[in-house]
Write a protein that holds these residues in place. Structure first.
Motif, PDB file in Angstrom:
ATOM      1  N   ASP A 161      61.872  14.755  -2.372  1.00  0.00           N
ATOM      2  CA  ASP A 161      60.748  15.671  -2.587  1.00  0.00           C
ATOM      3  C   ASP A 161      59.749  15.494  -1.455  1.00  0.00           C
ATOM      4  N   HIS A 217      56.306  16.798   0.108  1.00  0.00           N
ATOM      5  CA  HIS A 217      55.122  17.521  -0.353  1.00  0.00           C
ATOM      6  C   HIS A 217      54.001  17.361   0.662  1.00  0.00           C
ATOM      7  N   GLY A 231      64.621  15.634   1.745  1.00  0.00           N
ATOM      8  CA  GLY A 231      64.767  16.886   1.027  1.00  0.00           C
ATOM      9  C   GLY A 231      65.952  17.706   1.519  1.00  0.00           C
TER      10      GLY A 231
END
Length: 450
Positions: free
Chosen positions: A51, A53, A240
């Motif tokens: 992930d 971000h 990712g």
């Protein structure tokens, strides 16, 4: 035949017949680079592995936030702080987490490390026949060839069951540092006329220690050096599903091909200067700064030289300050933050604090200079490539190995994504390309062509 024809004339013909009017991309709303007009990525899949971000979207506008990277839901900063606090190497634990989706307990981790250690040795004849024969001037190409050659040494290469793909993944993860190290030694010997050193991997050592052991003539390294390389491997292990090489794994795996073909394709993707080769560009840029900036502590002189680079008047005239900015991260790249902390410690040990501070100065001054000269208010931070090349240089690692080391780390994420695609995909990826030649052309007989 190629040498006997006018390549310059044919190249001009190719350029004329392949250029597309840039306005067409806007007219047909083409997502160039699979990115939306606001810079966000086009959603093409789902993942539970990594992930990334770096911003939030509020009322259709990107709002910068501090960067965050999670592996299987665990913040990478917590992961790093956890194993470093216990004075352990962390890459093998990270590989386990990425592949299996959960952290190992003590017994599981020891068993996994033992399995990796037992698979590091290459098959009989592989080193001589596949690596030392036809050595490559580029280690990434040699790595891709080694991956493809591994197919021939696998009695069950085509089986895409999860159990078999996991077996293949563990073998590749274990052998990547050996492929890379032996490919490097072959290049040094056959292309640079240096002594050939082929050390056997030590099954009791982890990935970082084995890598340092295999690339150095004396096979020696310090604990701090191994810890820093281990950290770099952990931070590069996954990012990712949207990065170019991970997406390549998904695309190629979706065609139902074998593991070796899919991984070799990812290696080819990572080789590119816009992906895995970026840290080399940073390192070369810093060398240019060192050669052209008289006072490394003078903010005004450094800012002026950054301006010259942005104005395409210095370095490679690209206008890019390499290592600054990221497709997702805005305020910070957590990988760069963690690597920078450890890099400062090693720089102090090796008497390179002055050069470290030059990096820090360029990192601090570049965003304002770039924003002012390009007239944009985009938030820019240093990415992991900004410091990774400096770390490798302090470790005495040649530039030839920068991108291959990235591959040694990222093979863990690639294998996790391949397994995820096999389990959840089911459809071959086939995006659309619009044909824009609207005028039909007639076929001319040979004697009528000019």
């Amino acid at each position: 035949m190629v040498n006997s024809i006018d390549m310059q004339r044919l190249s001009a013909i190719i350029l004329k017949n392949n250029q597309i009017d840039p306005s067409f991309f806007s007219r047909y709303d083409v997502k160039r680079g699979l990115r939306n007009n606001d810079g966000t990525g086009v959603l093409v899949g789902l993942t539970q592995i990594g992930d990334v971000h770096g911003y939030i979207v509020d009322e259709k506008e990107k709002v910068p936030v501090e960067g965050r990277l999670r592996y299987r839901g665990i913040d990478v900063a917590d992961l790093v702080n956890g194993f470093q606090r216990e004075r352990r190497f962390g890459y093998e634990e990270t590989v386990y987490l990425l592949l299996f989706g959960q952290l190992p307990n003590e017994a599981e981790l020891e068993e996994f490390k033992t399995v990796l250690g037992s698979r590091r040795l290459l098959p009989d004849g592989f080193t001589e026949d596949m690596i030392l024969t036809a050595p490559s001037s580029n280690i990434m190409n040699k790595l891709a060839r080694s991956v493809l050659a591994s197919y021939s040494y696998d009695d069950n290469a085509e089986d895409s069951s999860i159990e078999n793909v996991l077996r293949q993944a563990v073998c590749l993860i274990a052998r990547f540092p050996v492929f890379v190290s032996y490919g490097f030694q072959a290049k040094q010997h056959y292309h640079a006329n240096k002594t050939l050193f082929i050390h056997s991997p030590d099954p009791k050592l982890g990935t970082a220690e084995n890598l340092l052991r295999l690339i150095r003539p004396d096979a020696k390294y310090t604990k701090l050096e191994a810890e820093l390389l281990d950290l770099a491997l952990v931070l590069h292990a996954e990012h990712g599903g949207g990065n170019n090489s991970a997406f390549t794994i998904h695309v190629v795996s979706s065609s139902d091909t074998d593991t070796y073909s899919a991984v070799a394709a990812a290696v080819g993707s990572l080789k590119g200067a816009k992906h895995g080769g970026a840290n080399i560009k940073v390192r070369e840029m810093i060398e240019d700064f060192k050669a052209n900036v008289g006072d490394w502590k003078d903010e005004e002189e450094i800012s002026t030289y950054i301006e010259k680079i942005v104005r395409k008047e210095a370095y490679d005239k690209s206008g890019l300050v390499y290592g600054m900015g990221h497709a997702v991260y805005t305020y910070s790249d957590p990988r760069a933050v963690l690597l920078k902390e450890k890099a400062r410690i090693l720089a102090q040990e090796k008497g390179l604090l002055e050069e470290f501070e030059l990096y820090h100065m360029i990192e601090r001054l570049s965003p304002a200079v770039i924003g002012r000269l390009k007239g944009v208010d985009k938030v820019i931070c240093a990415n992991v490539d900004f410091y990774s090349g400096f770390v490798y240089a302090m470790l005495g690692i040649p530039q030839d190995l920068y991108t291959p080391i990235f591959a040694v780390a990222r093979i863990a994420g690639w294998c996790a994504h391949r397994i995820e695609e096999i389990i959840n995909g089911g459809r071959i990826m086939r995006p659309a390309y619009k044909h824009i030649r609207t005028v039909q052309r007639e076929y001319l007989p040979l004697h009528e062509r000019v």
